[in-house]
Structures are given as structure tokens and as C-alpha cells.
Motif scaffolding. Sequence first.
Motif, short mmCIF file in Angstrom:
data_model
loop_
_atom_site.label_atom_id
_atom_site.label_comp_id
_atom_site.label_asym_id
_atom_site.label_seq_id
_atom_site.Cartn_x
_atom_site.Cartn_y
_atom_site.Cartn_z
N LEU A 124 -3.87 -5.37 2.78
CA LEU A 124 -4.83 -5.66 3.83
C LEU A 124 -6.17 -5.09 3.39
CD1 LEU A 124 -5.48 -6.73 6.69
CD2 LEU A 124 -4.78 -4.49 7.57
N ASN A 125 -7.18 -5.95 3.29
CA ASN A 125 -8.50 -5.54 2.77
C ASN A 125 -9.54 -5.46 3.87
OD1 ASN A 125 -7.75 -5.82 -0.17
ND2 ASN A 125 -7.41 -7.93 0.50
N THR A 145 -9.07 -1.92 -0.36
CA THR A 145 -7.78 -1.92 0.32
C THR A 145 -7.82 -1.00 1.54
OG1 THR A 145 -6.60 -2.37 -1.73
CG2 THR A 145 -5.33 -1.41 0.08
N LEU A 146 -7.46 -1.55 2.70
CA LEU A 146 -7.35 -0.76 3.92
C LEU A 146 -5.92 -0.27 4.12
CD1 LEU A 146 -8.81 0.16 6.58
CD2 LEU A 146 -7.87 -1.92 7.61
N TYR A 147 -4.94 -1.14 3.83
CA TYR A 147 -3.53 -0.77 3.99
C TYR A 147 -2.73 -1.45 2.88
CZ TYR A 147 1.02 0.13 6.07
OH TYR A 147 2.30 0.55 6.28
N ASP A 148 -1.87 -0.66 2.25
CA ASP A 148 -1.04 -1.16 1.16
C ASP A 148 0.37 -1.38 1.68
OD1 ASP A 148 0.45 -1.61 -1.14
OD2 ASP A 148 -0.64 -0.14 -2.34
N HIS A 149 0.73 -2.66 1.80
CA HIS A 149 2.05 -3.00 2.33
C HIS A 149 3.03 -3.38 1.22
CE1 HIS A 149 4.89 -4.23 5.41
NE2 HIS A 149 5.06 -5.40 4.81
N ARG A 150 2.65 -3.22 -0.02
CA ARG A 150 3.53 -3.60 -1.12
C ARG A 150 4.83 -2.80 -1.04
NH1 ARG A 150 -0.68 -2.87 -6.00
NH2 ARG A 150 -0.99 -0.97 -4.74
N GLY A 151 5.94 -3.52 -1.14
CA GLY A 151 7.25 -2.87 -1.03
C GLY A 151 7.76 -2.77 0.38
N GLY A 152 6.92 -3.11 1.39
CA GLY A 152 7.35 -3.05 2.78
C GLY A 152 8.10 -4.31 3.17
N PRO A 195 -8.87 1.22 12.49
CA PRO A 195 -9.92 0.86 11.54
C PRO A 195 -9.90 1.72 10.28
CG PRO A 195 -10.80 1.04 13.77
CD PRO A 195 -9.41 1.59 13.82
N ASP A 196 -9.20 2.87 10.35
CA ASP A 196 -9.06 3.73 9.17
C ASP A 196 -7.86 3.35 8.30
OD1 ASP A 196 -7.02 4.48 10.86
OD2 ASP A 196 -7.47 6.64 10.80
N THR A 250 -17.66 -5.55 9.91
CA THR A 250 -16.54 -5.40 8.99
C THR A 250 -15.63 -6.61 9.11
OG1 THR A 250 -16.58 -2.99 9.29
CG2 THR A 250 -14.61 -3.92 8.26
N GLY A 251 -15.19 -7.13 7.98
CA GLY A 251 -14.22 -8.20 7.96
C GLY A 251 -12.92 -7.73 7.34
N TYR A 252 -11.83 -8.37 7.74
CA TYR A 252 -10.50 -8.04 7.21
C TYR A 252 -9.83 -9.32 6.72
CZ TYR A 252 -11.40 -3.90 10.09
OH TYR A 252 -11.97 -2.79 10.66
N PHE A 253 -9.04 -9.18 5.67
CA PHE A 253 -8.23 -10.31 5.20
C PHE A 253 -7.14 -9.77 4.30
CE2 PHE A 253 -11.42 -9.80 1.88
CZ PHE A 253 -10.73 -10.03 0.69
#
Length: 300
Positions: A169-170, A187-194, A224-225, A158-161
Motif C-alpha cells: 500500500l503506497n 510504502t505505507l504498509y507492507d502486506h507481502r506474505g499476509g 495515515p501513519d 495525499t493519495g493512496y494506491f
Amino acid sequence: MPETAISLLDAPRCHLGEGPSYDPATDTAWWVDILERRLFEAPLAGGAVRVHALPVMASAVAAVDADRQLLAAEDGLYLRGLADGQLTRFCPLEAEEAGTRSNDGRVHPSGALWISTMGRAAEPQRGAIYHVAGTRVTRLYGGLTIPNAICFAPDGATGYFADTDRGLLNRVALDPRTGLPTGEPATLYDHRGGEGGLDGATVDTEGRIWCARWGASCVDAYGPDGARLRTVRVPVSRPSCPTFAGPGLDRLLVTSAYEGMTPAERAADPEHGRTLLVDLGRLVDFDVRGLRAPAFRVSA
């Protein structure tokens, strides 16, 4: 926060600190100041930090072997001799694009490098992420603005970027033998608005992703989730990239920057641009160990 949990390395401030790496064989940390064209060499057991002037803007450092290291720079990848500091361009990377430079990068467990580029003024959608195996360069993703948070799961599958500008975070499935994608990013994590922006990242032995949050004075740990597990506060407002360091790989070396800060912002952030060593064992309630960073393979 325990008083000794975070220490400041006795090194000059960085205009734009980035690209840290750690060599367990010599207990030495390396990082760069992109804008000032400097490479830092810090023996963590003690001794003076050495500052090496560079003829190019470098953004990431990786091991190659006992005699050489790899620098990702504005016009390509360079091999650097550890004994004499001599630079030899290994392969070009957007060398014909005067308006771009390299940015975030990590070596995959296969020995291939993922390296990003971006516009020198962070122009929208001018950035990209590449896979480099030996001198074979493959463009993976384009249309990015500030590609960051490149890192990999322990098994290399698994790769992240992230694109700091987009705030996502993908994750993407990879062939662990090559580091090449086998699926589409999600998308793994949505930080929009943070608060702040997702910047550099690294992964521990349990697969947790530790990501510096530029503009928010912290490093976050994600599972990882995609669950955000912890937020570790740091005494710089613009942390840029972490890497695991120390003989036990249980501390985070975190670079930072003062790029774009006004005089008032610098005064409010007295440690701006400093490089930190964070003892995670004093700050979180679970064991944390980093992965030994793989060396870049010069032959595909």
C-alpha cells in the motif's frame, strides 16, 4: 458480531463486483459487475434494486451532476444519463489496447479522476494508473499488475494506491488543487506474505484508509501513519471494494466477487458475490464517518 451489523442487499450476485459509489441526494448506491457488464442501482431506504445492462465492461462509477454519472470502462470514460441510461464516450482510455480494461478508480477532491487499467488476464506489469482532468489524460504510474486501493486523504494532499500483486500500500504527496503527484510514492504498509490481497479502498473523515482484503473475508482500517488499526470480518471470501454509504455516511457498502472460484470454493462461501452493508458503529469502538464523494468535473 452483532446479528444486525452486516446486511446483504437484495441484489443478484456479482461475478466481479466493483466500483461502488453512493449518492446522498437520493440515498442510492451504485456499483458494477465488471465481467457481466451490469450496473446496479440500489435505493438504501427500500425498494427494488435495478439492474442495468451495459454494452461495455465498466469498473467504476462516479457522480457528475444531478443528471449524469461517469462510468470507467474497458475503452474509455463514459457519461451516462440517469433518466434514460444513454451512454456517451467522454474520452478514450487505452482504447487501442484490446488486451486491457479499466479497474479501480476514485475522484480526487479537486474533481479529477484517478483510474487504473490492467490486463484482462492480469498479465504482469501491464497495468497503469492515470489522472484525468476533463478530457486531459495523464499517465502517472506504469508497470503495475492489478492496480487497486486508489483513495485520497480528506484534504486532498495525499493519495493512496496499491498493486494487489505486489502487496504494498503506497502513499504519495499530491497538489490538493489538481490531484497530481508532487513527489514519489513510498510504502505505507507492507502486506507481502499476509493473507489475501489489498483490493479497493476508501477514506474516512479522520484519514483512516478502509481497504477490502480479497481472499481473506475482511476489510482492514489503516491509520495515515500506516498502522493497521482494525480488521472487520465480512461473510464473503472475496470482498473487492468499499465505499461509505447511508445518510450518516457511517456504513460501508462492500462489493464482492466469485471470479475464479471453483464449485467447492463457492459451496464453502455461500454468500459469494453478494453486496454487503456494514454498520461500523456496531463493530468498532470509535466513531467512523465517511467523506462525501466529490463529483467528477467534466471541464478541466
